[in-house]
Write a protein that holds these residues in place. Structure first.
Motif, PDB file in Angstrom:
ATOM      1  N   TYR A  17      -0.093  16.518   0.878  1.00 12.61           N
ATOM      2  CA  TYR A  17      -0.651  15.097   0.919  1.00 12.61           C
ATOM      3  C   TYR A  17      -0.440  14.435   2.390  1.00 12.61           C
ATOM      4  CZ  TYR A  17       4.281  13.078   1.009  1.00 12.61           C
ATOM      5  OH  TYR A  17       5.463  12.931   1.585  1.00 12.61           O
ATOM      6  N   LYS A  18      -1.404  13.707   2.663  1.00 12.98           N
ATOM      7  CA  LYS A  18      -1.374  13.144   4.186  1.00 12.98           C
ATOM      8  C   LYS A  18      -1.667  11.480   3.968  1.00 12.98           C
ATOM      9  CE  LYS A  18      -4.363  14.410   6.990  1.00 12.98           C
ATOM     10  NZ  LYS A  18      -5.113  15.366   8.154  1.00 12.98           N
ATOM     11  N   VAL A  19      -0.954  10.847   4.799  1.00 13.10           N
ATOM     12  CA  VAL A  19      -1.263   9.329   4.761  1.00 13.10           C
ATOM     13  C   VAL A  19      -1.454   8.831   6.398  1.00 13.10           C
ATOM     14  CG1 VAL A  19      -0.563   7.038   4.289  1.00 13.10           C
ATOM     15  CG2 VAL A  19      -0.071   8.855   2.656  1.00 13.10           C
ATOM     16  N   GLU A  20      -2.795   8.580   6.649  1.00 13.35           N
ATOM     17  CA  GLU A  20      -2.910   8.013   8.126  1.00 13.35           C
ATOM     18  C   GLU A  20      -3.352   6.683   8.188  1.00 13.35           C
ATOM     19  OE1 GLU A  20      -4.049  12.013  10.599  1.00 13.35           O
ATOM     20  OE2 GLU A  20      -5.631  11.148   9.111  1.00 13.35           O
ATOM     21  N   LYS A  21      -3.089   6.168   9.151  1.00 12.18           N
ATOM     22  CA  LYS A  21      -3.808   4.620   9.692  1.00 12.18           C
ATOM     23  C   LYS A  21      -5.072   4.927  10.172  1.00 12.18           C
ATOM     24  CE  LYS A  21       0.544   2.243   9.918  1.00 12.18           C
ATOM     25  NZ  LYS A  21       1.602   1.327  10.716  1.00 12.18           N
ATOM     26  N   VAL A  22      -6.005   4.158   9.726  1.00  8.27           N
ATOM     27  CA  VAL A  22      -7.355   4.215  10.162  1.00  8.27           C
ATOM     28  C   VAL A  22      -7.764   2.628  10.128  1.00  8.27           C
ATOM     29  CG1 VAL A  22      -7.811   6.447   9.318  1.00  8.27           C
ATOM     30  CG2 VAL A  22      -8.528   4.534   8.148  1.00  8.27           C
ATOM     31  N   ALA A  23      -8.994   2.579  10.879  1.00  4.02           N
ATOM     32  CA  ALA A  23      -9.634   1.163  11.132  1.00  4.02           C
ATOM     33  C   ALA A  23     -11.159   1.373  10.382  1.00  4.02           C
ATOM     34  CB  ALA A  23      -9.683   0.865  12.424  1.00  4.02           C
ATOM     35  N   ASP A  24     -11.489   0.377   9.904  1.00  5.79           N
ATOM     36  CA  ASP A  24     -12.840   0.246   9.256  1.00  5.79           C
ATOM     37  C   ASP A  24     -13.579  -0.233  10.277  1.00  5.79           C
ATOM     38  OD1 ASP A  24     -12.518  -2.307   9.300  1.00  5.79           O
ATOM     39  OD2 ASP A  24     -12.483  -2.767   7.132  1.00  5.79           O
ATOM     40  N   ARG A  79       0.742  -1.239  -0.035  1.00  5.84           N
ATOM     41  CA  ARG A  79       0.066  -0.235   0.097  1.00  5.84           C
ATOM     42  C   ARG A  79       0.717   1.270  -0.135  1.00  5.84           C
ATOM     43  NH1 ARG A  79      -3.372  -1.005   5.197  1.00  5.84           N
ATOM     44  NH2 ARG A  79      -1.247  -1.097   5.930  1.00  5.84           N
ATOM     45  N   TYR A  80       2.003   1.298   0.904  1.00  4.49           N
ATOM     46  CA  TYR A  80       2.863   2.349   0.822  1.00  4.49           C
ATOM     47  C   TYR A  80       3.703   2.417  -0.467  1.00  4.49           C
ATOM     48  CZ  TYR A  80       1.989   3.173   5.940  1.00  4.49           C
ATOM     49  OH  TYR A  80       1.405   3.777   7.224  1.00  4.49           O
ATOM     50  N   LEU A  81       4.059   1.371  -1.018  1.00  2.00           N
ATOM     51  CA  LEU A  81       4.931   1.346  -2.111  1.00  2.00           C
ATOM     52  C   LEU A  81       3.749   2.023  -3.194  1.00  2.00           C
ATOM     53  CD1 LEU A  81       7.141   0.734  -3.774  1.00  2.00           C
ATOM     54  CD2 LEU A  81       6.426  -1.623  -4.031  1.00  2.00           C
ATOM     55  N   PHE A  82       2.500   1.655  -3.358  1.00  2.02           N
ATOM     56  CA  PHE A  82       1.703   2.293  -4.214  1.00  2.02           C
ATOM     57  C   PHE A  82       1.640   3.502  -4.167  1.00  2.02           C
ATOM     58  CE2 PHE A  82      -2.785   3.243  -5.529  1.00  2.02           C
ATOM     59  CZ  PHE A  82      -2.449   3.073  -6.878  1.00  2.02           C
ATOM     60  N   LEU A  83       1.768   4.058  -3.163  1.00  6.32           N
ATOM     61  CA  LEU A  83       1.323   5.564  -2.851  1.00  6.32           C
ATOM     62  C   LEU A  83       2.799   6.216  -3.129  1.00  6.32           C
ATOM     63  CD1 LEU A  83      -0.761   5.595   0.434  1.00  6.32           C
ATOM     64  CD2 LEU A  83      -1.322   5.778  -1.925  1.00  6.32           C
ATOM     65  N   GLN A  84       3.795   5.578  -2.978  1.00  8.85           N
ATOM     66  CA  GLN A  84       5.124   6.231  -3.130  1.00  8.85           C
ATOM     67  C   GLN A  84       5.294   6.411  -4.643  1.00  8.85           C
ATOM     68  OE1 GLN A  84       8.463   4.963  -0.621  1.00  8.85           O
ATOM     69  NE2 GLN A  84       9.627   4.308  -2.636  1.00  8.85           N
ATOM     70  N   GLU A 133      -7.188  -2.562   9.430  1.00 11.50           N
ATOM     71  CA  GLU A 133      -6.472  -1.301   9.210  1.00 11.50           C
ATOM     72  C   GLU A 133      -6.371  -0.714   7.673  1.00 11.50           C
ATOM     73  OE1 GLU A 133      -1.818  -0.830   8.757  1.00 11.50           O
ATOM     74  OE2 GLU A 133      -2.093  -0.633  10.597  1.00 11.50           O
ATOM     75  N   LEU A 134      -6.766   0.399   7.497  1.00 11.31           N
ATOM     76  CA  LEU A 134      -6.588   0.975   6.190  1.00 11.31           C
ATOM     77  C   LEU A 134      -5.706   2.251   6.444  1.00 11.31           C
ATOM     78  CD1 LEU A 134     -10.405   1.011   5.185  1.00 11.31           C
ATOM     79  CD2 LEU A 134      -8.864  -0.840   4.923  1.00 11.31           C
ATOM     80  N   LEU A 135      -5.453   2.662   5.211  1.00 10.85           N
ATOM     81  CA  LEU A 135      -4.543   3.858   4.967  1.00 10.85           C
ATOM     82  C   LEU A 135      -5.710   4.960   4.521  1.00 10.85           C
ATOM     83  CD1 LEU A 135      -1.303   2.759   3.399  1.00 10.85           C
ATOM     84  CD2 LEU A 135      -1.928   2.909   5.831  1.00 10.85           C
ATOM     85  N   ASP A 136      -5.606   6.215   5.211  1.00  6.60           N
ATOM     86  CA  ASP A 136      -6.474   7.243   4.576  1.00  6.60           C
ATOM     87  C   ASP A 136      -5.478   8.209   3.941  1.00  6.60           C
ATOM     88  OD1 ASP A 136      -7.749   9.761   4.829  1.00  6.60           O
ATOM     89  OD2 ASP A 136      -9.223   8.846   5.799  1.00  6.60           O
TER      90      ASP A 136
END
Length: 320
Positions: free
Chosen positions: A115-122, A66-71, A127-130
């Motif tokens: 831009y901002k990346v935060e960990k959230v829960a559904d 997920r982080y690799l994709f955003l990067q 765990e999802l990335l916002d």
């Protein structure tokens, strides 16, 4: 002779003053003085270019797709993103994946602001990335200038799955959705219903009949023909038959990568504009189709499906 000497002495004094004005002194670490050149005037344009080219790096990218994709996305790394999206097994390359660099080239036209990346829960505790970001410059229709917000999850049929939250996409009415869902699985132009393959009947049947309810062939074809606005002759290969009555049992499903762009309601008519994509992250565009549905006494039926743009690659489909 004296005049010449005085002239030479004056010239030396003038030259010394000039050289002194072009230098300044500062204390050295040892307490002495070090002579340095006058500072150069900075160039705001070059400083801005240097800041723009600063690479985004997430330490988690080595372990978390997920982080690799955003990067890759934020760095506008077309080559890296293409490699990320392609199937690892090259024998699965059957939908023009070798053209991803060409089709994803507009990514390079984006200029990001904040831009901002935060960990959230559904709601299920996963765990999802916002991920929120702002596009300042763009020549890509998929990402016009403005602010965006996505949630990013681990993918089921791909390495990642991201779902757009802002700006919010238009919704299809619940009463229309089963028929609309069937259409997006195979009906991408005006001729689709004239070239139905047996496996595509599943989508027609799912929207026409109730599961585990027995129907005669005539009743099934009447219901399906009413939904799709033309006479349909179906094989019923996927139904279970007993004493001339057919029942739909359990089976897997198929879906396509697409996004609803617009929904317009005018009287009894609803038009839905859909963009299909060639892969599951919805970055490589495929067909653009406008569906027109009409509401009658028995619910909605399909009036027509007009392909406004033919994608260079087919829509991505996956089966579960």
């Amino acid at each position: 002779m004296k005049r010449a000497a005085l002239f030479a002495l004056s010239l030396c004094l003038i030259l010394s003053c000039f050289l002194f004005s072009c230098t300044r002194t500062q204390p050295s670490p040892e307490g002495g003085q070090t002579q340095t050149s006058a500072p150069e005037v900075s160039n705001p344009a070059s400083e801005q270019a240097e800041e723009t080219e600063k690479e985004v790096v997430f330490s988690e990218a080595e372990q978390d797709d997920r982080y690799l994709f955003l990067q890759l996305f934020l760095n506008r790394d077309v080559d890296g993103l293409c490699d990320f999206l392609r199937p690892t097994d090259r024998s699965l390359w059957e939908n023009g994946e070798e053209r991803y660099e060409e089709l994803l080239a507009p990514l390079e036209t984006l200029k990001f602001a904040d831009y901002k990346v935060e960990k959230v829960a559904d709601n299920y505790g996963r765990e999802l990335l916002d991920f929120s970001f702002e596009v300042q410059e763009s020549e890509w229709d998929l990402f016009e200038i403005g602010e965006y917000r996505y949630t990013v999850d681990v993918g089921m049929m791909s390495r990642v799955w991201w779902d757009q939250k802002t700006p919010e996409r238009p919704k299809v009415d619940d009463a229309l959705y089963p028929l609309f869902d069937a259409c997006t699985n195979f009906c991408w132009d005006e001729t689709a219903l004239d070239e139905i393959e047996d496996w595509e009947e599943v989508f027609i049947l799912e929207s026409a009949i109730d599961p585990e309810t027995p129907y005669s062939r005539e009743e099934i074809e009447r219901r399906a023909s009413g939904l799709f606005g033309r006479d349909l002759s179906l094989s019923l290969e996927f139904l279970q038959e007993t004493d001339g009555l057919y029942v739909m049992g359990g089976h897997g499903g198929t879906n396509t990568s697409h996004t609803v762009l617009d929904v317009k309601e005018e009287g009894d008519t609803t038009q839905v504009l859909v963009r299909f994509f060639a892969e599951d992250t919805r970055l490589v565009e495929s067909h653009l189709v406008r569906y027109r549905f009409v509401k009658g006494e028995d619910g909605f039926s399909l009036a027509d499906a007009e392909q406004l743009e033919k994608g260079e690659l087919d829509p991505y489909r996956w089966t579960i």
